[in-house]
Design an enzyme around this catalytic site. Structure first.
Site, PDB file in Angstrom:
ATOM      1  N   GLU A   1      -9.918 -10.422  -7.816  1.00  0.00           N
ATOM      2  CA  GLU A   1      -8.949  -9.325  -7.727  1.00  0.00           C
ATOM      3  C   GLU A   1      -7.895  -9.410  -8.835  1.00  0.00           C
ATOM      4  O   GLU A   1      -7.516  -8.387  -9.405  1.00  0.00           O
ATOM      5  CB  GLU A   1      -8.312  -9.325  -6.331  1.00  0.00           C
ATOM      6  CG  GLU A   1      -9.332  -8.940  -5.255  1.00  0.00           C
ATOM      7  CD  GLU A   1      -8.866  -9.202  -3.829  1.00  0.00           C
ATOM      8  OE1 GLU A   1      -7.700  -9.611  -3.629  1.00  0.00           O
ATOM      9  OE2 GLU A   1      -9.691  -9.006  -2.906  1.00  0.00           O
TER      10      GLU A   1
ATOM     11  N   ASN B   1      -1.864  -0.077   7.068  1.00  0.00           N
ATOM     12  CA  ASN B   1      -1.336  -1.368   7.526  1.00  0.00           C
ATOM     13  C   ASN B   1      -0.541  -2.087   6.438  1.00  0.00           C
ATOM     14  O   ASN B   1      -0.480  -3.310   6.395  1.00  0.00           O
ATOM     15  CB  ASN B   1      -2.473  -2.224   8.077  1.00  0.00           C
ATOM     16  CG  ASN B   1      -3.558  -2.487   7.037  1.00  0.00           C
ATOM     17  OD1 ASN B   1      -3.444  -2.040   5.900  1.00  0.00           O
ATOM     18  ND2 ASN B   1      -4.574  -3.217   7.418  1.00  0.00           N
TER      19      ASN B   1
ATOM     20  N   LYS C   1       0.820  -1.212   0.000  1.00  0.00           N
ATOM     21  CA  LYS C   1       0.000   0.000   0.000  1.00  0.00           C
ATOM     22  C   LYS C   1       0.859   1.270   0.000  1.00  0.00           C
ATOM     23  O   LYS C   1       2.067   1.218   0.275  1.00  0.00           O
ATOM     24  CB  LYS C   1      -0.949  -0.033   1.207  1.00  0.00           C
ATOM     25  CG  LYS C   1      -1.979  -1.174   1.153  1.00  0.00           C
ATOM     26  CD  LYS C   1      -2.891  -1.164   2.378  1.00  0.00           C
ATOM     27  CE  LYS C   1      -3.923  -2.275   2.313  1.00  0.00           C
ATOM     28  NZ  LYS C   1      -4.823  -2.258   3.517  1.00  0.00           N
TER      29      LYS C   1
ATOM     30  N   HIS D   1      -2.235  -5.554   1.459  1.00  0.00           N
ATOM     31  CA  HIS D   1      -3.518  -6.226   1.225  1.00  0.00           C
ATOM     32  C   HIS D   1      -3.210  -7.592   0.649  1.00  0.00           C
ATOM     33  O   HIS D   1      -2.270  -7.731  -0.137  1.00  0.00           O
ATOM     34  CB  HIS D   1      -4.372  -5.451   0.208  1.00  0.00           C
ATOM     35  CG  HIS D   1      -5.476  -6.295  -0.378  1.00  0.00           C
ATOM     36  ND1 HIS D   1      -6.688  -6.441   0.234  1.00  0.00           N
ATOM     37  CD2 HIS D   1      -5.516  -7.088  -1.488  1.00  0.00           C
ATOM     38  CE1 HIS D   1      -7.438  -7.280  -0.486  1.00  0.00           C
ATOM     39  NE2 HIS D   1      -6.741  -7.690  -1.533  1.00  0.00           N
TER      40      HIS D   1
ATOM     41  N   TYR E   1     -12.487  -2.578  -3.308  1.00  0.00           N
ATOM     42  CA  TYR E   1     -13.047  -2.680  -1.951  1.00  0.00           C
ATOM     43  C   TYR E   1     -14.573  -2.696  -1.972  1.00  0.00           C
ATOM     44  O   TYR E   1     -15.213  -2.163  -1.064  1.00  0.00           O
ATOM     45  CB  TYR E   1     -12.536  -1.523  -1.098  1.00  0.00           C
ATOM     46  CG  TYR E   1     -11.125  -1.705  -0.581  1.00  0.00           C
ATOM     47  CD1 TYR E   1     -10.767  -2.808   0.193  1.00  0.00           C
ATOM     48  CD2 TYR E   1     -10.143  -0.752  -0.837  1.00  0.00           C
ATOM     49  CE1 TYR E   1      -9.470  -2.963   0.674  1.00  0.00           C
ATOM     50  CE2 TYR E   1      -8.843  -0.897  -0.353  1.00  0.00           C
ATOM     51  CZ  TYR E   1      -8.521  -2.012   0.406  1.00  0.00           C
ATOM     52  OH  TYR E   1      -7.240  -2.168   0.898  1.00  0.00           O
TER      53      TYR E   1
HETATM   54  O1  CDP Z   1      -7.066  -6.094   4.773  1.00  0.00           O
HETATM   55  P1  CDP Z   1      -7.875  -7.070   5.617  1.00  0.00           P
HETATM   56  O2  CDP Z   1      -8.583  -8.113   4.792  1.00  0.00           O
HETATM   57  O3  CDP Z   1      -7.050  -7.648   6.727  1.00  0.00           O
HETATM   58  O4  CDP Z   1      -8.997  -6.196   6.379  1.00  0.00           O
HETATM   59  P2  CDP Z   1     -10.490  -5.777   5.955  1.00  0.00           P
HETATM   60  O5  CDP Z   1     -11.346  -5.894   7.163  1.00  0.00           O
HETATM   61  O6  CDP Z   1     -10.931  -6.487   4.717  1.00  0.00           O
HETATM   62  O7  CDP Z   1     -10.341  -4.208   5.637  1.00  0.00           O
HETATM   63  C1  CDP Z   1      -9.745  -3.783   4.440  1.00  0.00           C
HETATM   64  C2  CDP Z   1      -8.823  -2.621   4.760  1.00  0.00           C
HETATM   65  O8  CDP Z   1      -9.589  -1.518   5.211  1.00  0.00           O
HETATM   66  C3  CDP Z   1      -7.824  -2.853   5.888  1.00  0.00           C
HETATM   67  O9  CDP Z   1      -6.677  -3.542   5.474  1.00  0.00           O
HETATM   68  C4  CDP Z   1      -7.498  -1.420   6.333  1.00  0.00           C
HETATM   69  O10 CDP Z   1      -6.533  -0.819   5.484  1.00  0.00           O
HETATM   70  C5  CDP Z   1      -8.840  -0.718   6.100  1.00  0.00           C
HETATM   71  N1  CDP Z   1      -9.619  -0.531   7.335  1.00  0.00           N
HETATM   72  C6  CDP Z   1      -9.819   0.773   7.809  1.00  0.00           C
HETATM   73  O11 CDP Z   1      -9.329   1.740   7.216  1.00  0.00           O
HETATM   74  N2  CDP Z   1     -10.558   0.966   8.978  1.00  0.00           N
HETATM   75  C7  CDP Z   1     -11.116  -0.084   9.612  1.00  0.00           C
HETATM   76  N3  CDP Z   1     -11.835   0.143  10.721  1.00  0.00           N
HETATM   77  C8  CDP Z   1     -10.930  -1.379   9.123  1.00  0.00           C
HETATM   78  C9  CDP Z   1     -10.175  -1.581   7.980  1.00  0.00           C
HETATM   79 MG    MG Z   2     -10.257  -8.021   3.575  1.00  0.00          MG
END
Ligand code: CDP
Ligand code: MG
Length: 136
Positions: free
Chosen positions: A127, A113, A10, A116, A50
């Protein structure tokens, strides 16, 4: 069984000069880079990538972040690559991710973080088709 997974390094990782450190985790694990490209995406691709999150209250700042600068998109291949890469990445919230994981070692944020990765064979296929439509 060998499979492919889609990964984003990212914009926070690119800004912080961590592309090499992150790629090294995947390569030393034994995963093969199928294709890799640095690019900057627009809001439309962010929304399609997303799609499952666009209604979340935290999605607008996530869209702002993911379009804020260059990122590195890639496809990795290897035995059980989807679960293996999710394990290397660590839990979503960098503040709570296990030390030793990429997020656990380099992130203190639930949004910025670093990485992805696809979470299932279905999301991997979707994707890869979205980001690398030319890939066979
Ligand atoms: O990336 P991952 O699948 O672990 O997490 P997700 O629950 O699918 O969320 C996608 C991305 O959204 C995360 O990797 C974070 O960068 C972002 N995110 C955020 O900005 N705020 C949150 N409360 C949760 C996720
Ligand atoms: Mg996810």
């Amino acid at each position: 069984m060998s499979e492919r997974t889609f990964v984003i390094i990212k914009p926070d990782a690119v800004r912080r000069g961590l592309v090499g450190a992150v790629l090294s985790r995947y390569e030393t694990k034994g995963l093969r880079i199928v294709t890799l490209e640095q690019r900057r995406i627009d809001a439309d691709l962010a929304d399609r990538h997303y799609a499952e999150h666009v209604e979340q209250p935290w999605y607008p700042p996530l869209r702002e972040f993911i379009t804020s600068g260059p990122l590195v998109a890639l496809v990795l291949e290897g035995d059980a690559a989807i679960d293996a890469v999710r394990g290397l990445n660590g839990a979503t919230d960098g503040r709570r991710a296990t030390p030793g994981s990429i997020r656990g070692d380099y992130s203190l944020s639930n949004r910025e973080n670093l990485v992805h990765a696809s979470d299932s064979p279905e999301s991997s296929a979707r994707e890869i088709g979205l980001w690398f439509p030319g890939l066979s």
